[in-house]
Design an enzyme around this catalytic site. Structure first.
Site, short mmCIF file in Angstrom:
data_model
loop_
_atom_site.label_atom_id
_atom_site.label_comp_id
_atom_site.label_asym_id
_atom_site.label_seq_id
_atom_site.Cartn_x
_atom_site.Cartn_y
_atom_site.Cartn_z
N LYS A 1 -2.80 5.91 -4.29
CA LYS A 1 -3.71 6.94 -4.12
C LYS A 1 -3.40 8.32 -4.60
O LYS A 1 -2.45 8.75 -4.59
CB LYS A 1 -3.89 6.87 -2.62
CG LYS A 1 -3.91 5.62 -2.02
CD LYS A 1 -4.29 5.89 -0.47
CE LYS A 1 -3.99 4.64 0.31
NZ LYS A 1 -2.53 4.27 0.79
N HIS B 1 -7.61 9.41 -2.15
CA HIS B 1 -7.13 9.31 -0.86
C HIS B 1 -7.97 9.81 0.40
O HIS B 1 -7.96 9.17 1.34
CB HIS B 1 -5.63 9.97 -0.84
CG HIS B 1 -4.70 9.40 0.08
ND1 HIS B 1 -3.34 9.66 -0.09
CD2 HIS B 1 -5.04 9.12 1.73
CE1 HIS B 1 -2.77 8.90 1.02
NE2 HIS B 1 -3.70 8.74 1.98
N ASP C 1 0.81 -1.15 -0.03
CA ASP C 1 -0.04 -0.01 0.07
C ASP C 1 0.79 1.30 0.02
O ASP C 1 1.65 1.58 1.09
CB ASP C 1 -0.86 -0.14 1.19
CG ASP C 1 -1.80 1.25 1.37
OD1 ASP C 1 -2.84 1.29 0.44
OD2 ASP C 1 -1.34 2.04 2.00
#
Ligand code: NAP
Length: 295
Positions: A82, A115, A48
């Site tokens: 993101k 995000h 991530d």
């Protein structure tokens, strides 16, 4: 180091996401390169990142090194990035995505997220819709959001006809997001926990220490197992190989129903609640701003 097994969740578009991924916020340079390589060696297949973390190029390098070394294939990996808050228009979101792909040195992403919804700009539907264009081009497998509330998710569904695959939100013992998880279950959105270890504070929570002793595990493992049994994925961050290993070694014990509900009750205990910025408020009109710790 032996490679650990990590189960997957199936998203509403049929794509599978490993139940635990490596969080990478606040790691850059050699630290994140080493962390990603050791995570892949340990068995992590889900990484991530975000443009905001300013580590995409380092992570890309680590991924390419791991692939070149034969440790993993691109297809085995699930890579998320993101779009940051200062990219609001459709054109800016598309450009931000291209920049992330370039930084990572990849030709597609497995998941791309908005995000933060930035409610003050009122563009959280439009920004998610921009992701669907990218998906239509075949450049991203799954499109998702982070920090959206239930009303925003419903509005996205009504106006775009698409339900985000994942909503990545703050979630840890003491802040279980019960109401939002219920909405996710109704809509078919996977809950993904950020700061699942409350930045390491779970190790000092008495109840988690007691349960950990019973199973011969650590409080961090109890927290991550609790999140998994809630039906949510998580992205714990660790720069330390031994902790990374610990954080995916949670599939060989099971919490009882009573332990699950006692951990849920920490929501009402001292020190409970959100620790970071409230997405219904942050970032206000300052879409370039940085989230701050509340506690
Ligand atoms: N979408 C969003 O808005 C958003 C916001 C925040 C975070 N995130 C994502 O979520 C990820 C995780 O959140 P986070 O980084 O805030 O916090 P976290 O994963 O809850 O905690 C990380 C901290 O816990 C320590 N730690 C890790 N494993 C441990 C273990 N087994 N025992 C004891 N301590 C342990 C780490 O130290 P060491 O590194 O020294 O091991 C680090 O200090 C981020 O990295 C990021 O990818 C997303």
């Amino acid at each position: 180091m032996s490679e650990k097994y990590v189960p997957t969740f199936t998203l509403n578009d049929g794509v599978e996401v490993p139940a635990v991924g490596l969080g990478t916020w606040q790691m850059q340079g050699d630290e994140v390169i080493t962390a990603v390589r050791s995570a892949i060696d340990t068995g992590y297949r889900h990484i991530d990142t975000a443009a905001f973390y300013q580590n995409e190029a380092d992570i890309g390098r680590a991924i390419h090194d791991a692939i070149s070394a034969g440790d993993v294939t691109r297809e085995e990996l699930f890579i998320t990035s993101k779009v940051w808050n200062d990219q609001q228009s459709d054109h800016e979101v598309q450009a931000a995505f291209r920049a992330s792909l370039t930084n990572l040195g990849l030709d597609y992403l497995d998941c791309y997220m908005v995000h933060w919804p930035c409610p003050s700009t009122g563009r959280y539907v439009e920004r998610f819709a921009a992701l669907s264009t990218l998906q239509g081009l075949g450049d991203v497998r799954s499109i998702a959001v982070a920090n959206y509330n239930g009303d925003q998710l419903r509005e996205v569904q009504e106006k775009t006809g698409i339900v985000p695959t994942i909503n990545q939100v703050e979630l840890h013992p003491g802040f279980s997001q019960a109401e939002l998880r219920e909405t996710h279950a109704q809509l078919g959105v996977l809950t993904e926990a950020w700061s699942p270890l409350a930045q390491g504070d779970v190790n000092h929570t008495g109840l988690l220490v007691d349960i950990a002793d019973k199973y011969g595990v650590t409080p961090a493992q109890v927290a991550l197992r609790w999140i998994y049994q809630l039906g949510a994925s998580s992205v714990p961050k660790s720069a330390t190989a031994t902790r990374q290993e610990e954080n995916i070694e949670i599939f060989n014990f099971e919490l009882s129903e009573s332990e699950m509900s006692r951990i849920l009750q920490l929501d009402d205990g001292p020190g409970s609640g959100r620790r970071y910025a409230d997405p219904d408020v942050f970032p206000g009109d300052d879409v370039g701003g940085t989230p701050t710790t509340q506690k």
